[in-house]
Enzyme design. Structure first.
Site, short mmCIF file in Angstrom:
data_model
loop_
_atom_site.label_atom_id
_atom_site.label_comp_id
_atom_site.label_asym_id
_atom_site.label_seq_id
_atom_site.Cartn_x
_atom_site.Cartn_y
_atom_site.Cartn_z
N SER A 22 -43.56 27.65 12.31
CA SER A 22 -43.64 26.41 11.55
C SER A 22 -45.09 25.99 11.30
CB SER A 22 -42.89 25.29 12.27
OG SER A 22 -43.33 25.16 13.61
N ASN A 109 -40.13 20.42 23.18
CA ASN A 109 -39.05 19.61 22.63
C ASN A 109 -39.36 18.11 22.65
OD1 ASN A 109 -37.89 22.08 22.44
ND2 ASN A 109 -36.28 21.74 23.97
N THR A 154 -26.95 -6.97 -20.45
CA THR A 154 -25.92 -6.35 -19.62
C THR A 154 -25.31 -5.28 -20.51
OG1 THR A 154 -24.14 -7.82 -20.34
CG2 THR A 154 -25.41 -8.54 -18.43
N HIS A 155 -24.93 -4.15 -19.92
CA HIS A 155 -24.46 -2.99 -20.69
C HIS A 155 -25.49 -2.54 -21.72
CE1 HIS A 155 -20.40 -4.13 -19.18
NE2 HIS A 155 -20.86 -5.35 -19.39
N SER A 276 -49.46 14.57 -26.69
CA SER A 276 -48.68 15.78 -26.96
C SER A 276 -49.62 16.86 -27.46
CB SER A 276 -47.62 15.47 -28.02
OG SER A 276 -47.26 16.65 -28.69
N ASN A 284 -47.19 9.32 -24.42
CA ASN A 284 -45.98 9.42 -23.61
C ASN A 284 -46.12 8.75 -22.24
OD1 ASN A 284 -44.79 11.02 -25.63
ND2 ASN A 284 -45.70 12.87 -24.77
N TYR A 316 -31.88 19.96 22.08
CA TYR A 316 -32.69 20.54 21.02
C TYR A 316 -32.08 21.84 20.50
CZ TYR A 316 -36.45 22.74 18.45
OH TYR A 316 -37.18 23.36 17.46
N GLN A 321 -36.28 22.12 13.54
CA GLN A 321 -37.60 22.38 12.97
C GLN A 321 -37.59 22.09 11.46
OE1 GLN A 321 -40.10 25.66 14.53
NE2 GLN A 321 -39.79 26.59 12.53
N LYS A 324 -39.25 18.71 9.23
CA LYS A 324 -40.63 18.33 8.89
C LYS A 324 -40.97 18.32 7.42
CE LYS A 324 -41.99 19.85 13.32
NZ LYS A 324 -40.54 20.14 13.53
#
Ligand code: ARG
Length: 472
Positions: A22, A109, A154-155, A276, A284, A316, A321, A324
């Protein structure tokens, strides 16, 4: 030979070493691993488990190792699997066999659980501040737009006008819950698991509380099995991070819509937009889109962690592991998004006039005509039906309510007087929502007062913990 190679009769497969290591990602924990080891070794000497002079040698060695890792001078290898064994190996290279006393009464551990908590508690303080920065940016936009009216939806259909300040404050309170969740989760993170050993505790007369105090923990975990197998605090963080991402993403969607030519409600500053490669006219809202897009990976990490933990027996297991990378990536993803968001909101230009025109040219004051009739003692349901007729008439004659002649109003109800024009004006419609939490200017000002207090509370907590944990 491996640090744990004693009972092995031949070298491990190199493929296995690569697969189980790891160190590629847990080297991020180096600083915390060494912090924890320094506290542990000091405690070992204080409890008479190792000699004071050995502890001093080890502590000096650890400082040297920290320095070498930081400058990149130390070589971290997959052969040594993870950050814990790499540090121990470097320590022994540095000070000789006495370095081997560091791991007395400790297991990787409880060590890894400790490192994770040390890392995360700092991240919680850092992220809380970044969310507060976004809140402040939104709040500033609110203060600058206490007279800006826009259609509320709304909607995604125009519904009733609201103040832009009100809309911004909705996000301020949304993010307030996020900060409160981060702060609340901190107390579950901020407990020391060290001393749980591999799973059952240790036979050495250690002092867990001493280590906890040294490392500024609020206390120690209660059960050794739970201490080494608990990753609830990671799940909780990923869950809180997911909600923050949801909130950011919803705001992103509004920013994208609002900055389109169809809405033209806001313009994002050039600093936070891209062009662009083909279409010269384009500007954008990439940041907003990418923050919205990255929500997916944060949700993914939450699902991944939950699934990894599901079905794991105590205590454990190597599966853990996998806790992380998702956590680190989530911290970095949120940090990047929040850090950009505050200045992007702060510098956003609000097209007040376009917003106002949008309200003037719609039927979002229809509810107010109905409420007006209710004021003349018509039951709301009947008023609703009358106004429905008025709106239909308007649509057929290509008019809005305020375009109607007084006589036209009268055809629908004789209860409508000449004061109707004042009642239906956008500002009047907004200010009529004069209920706690409503969009009336006065009520939005009340929200400012509440926000002042809450933001102050958050800042106090953050500053207190930055000091306590020595971070900034
Ligand atoms: N690298 C391991 C992890 O992150 C550390 C704990 C390993 N413990 C063990 N007994 N294999 O989970």
């Amino acid at each position: 030979m491996k640090l744990w190679g004693g009972r092995f009769t031949k070298p491990t497969s190199q493929l296995m070493d690569e697969y189980t290591a790891s160190i590629q990602f847990d080297q991020k924990l180096a600083k915390y691993d060494i912090q924890g080891s320094l506290a542990h070794v000091e405690m070992l000497a204080k409890c008479g488990i190792i000699a004071e002079s050995d502890a001093t040698t080890i502590a000096k060695g650890l400082e040297a190792v920290a320095e070498k890792i930081e400058t990149g001078e130390a070589e971290l290898t997959e052969d040594n699997e993870d950050i814990h064994m790499n540090v121990e190996k470097l320590l022994i290279d540095e000070v000789g066999p006495v370095g081997g006393k560091l791991h007395t009464g400790r297991s990787r551990n409880d060590q890894v659980a400790l490192d994770m908590r040390l890392y995360l508690r700092e991240a919680l303080v850092m992220l809380s501040q970044l969310v507060v920065d976004v809140q402040n940016a939104l709040y500033n936009q609110a203060k600058n737009n206490l007279d800006t009216v826009l259609p509320g939806y709304t909607h995604l259909q125009r519904a009733q006008p609201v103040l832009f300040a009100h809309h911004m404050m909705a996000y301020v309170f949304m993010f307030q819950r996020d900060v409160e969740r981060l702060v609340d989760s901190f107390k579950r993170v901020n407990k020391s698991p060290l001393g749980a050993g591999a799973l059952a505790g240790t036979s050495f007369p250690i002092d867990r509380q001493y280590v906890a105090d040294k490392l500024n923990f609020d206390g120690i975990t209660e059960n050794s099995l739970d201490s080494v197998s608990d990753r609830d605090f990671v799940v909780e963080f990923l869950s809180n991070a997911s909600l923050i991402s949801t909130h950011l993403s919803r705001l992103c969607e509004e920013l994208v819509q609002w900055s389109s030519a169809e809405f033209n409600f806001i313009e994002l500053d050039d600093e936070f937009c891209t062009g662009s490669s083909m279409m010269p006219q384009k500007k954008n809202p990439d940041v907003a889109e990418l923050v919205r897009g990255k929500t997916g990976r944060v949700y993914g990490h939450l699902m991944g962690m939950l699934t990894t933990l599901k079905g794991l027996p105590l205590a454990y297991n190597k599966d853990m592991q996998e806790d992380k990378e998702g956590m680190f990536d989530t911290v970095e993803t949120l940090k990047g998004a929040l850090a950009l968001f505050a200045p992007m909101i702060e510098s956003m230009h609000v097209n007040k006039e376009t917003m106002y025109q949008a309200v003037a040219k719609d039927y979002s004051n229809a509810t107010d005509l109905a409420d007006y009739l209710v004021g003349k003692d018509l039951p709301f349901r009947e008023a609703h039906a009358v106004v429905g007729q008025v709106v239909l008439y308007c649509i057929q004659h290509n008019k809005y309510l305020l375009d109607l002649e007084f006589e036209e109003f009268q055809q629908f109800s004789e209860s409508i007087d000449r004061d109707i024009y004042d009642v239906l004006a956008p500002e009047a419609v907004v200010n009529a929502r004069d209920v706690a939490g409503g969009t009336a200017k006065q009520r939005v000002k009340e929200q400012f007062e509440t926000a002042d207090q809450l933001l102050q509370q958050s800042s106090n907590w953050i500053h207190e913990h930055e000091k306590k944990l020595n971070v900034n």
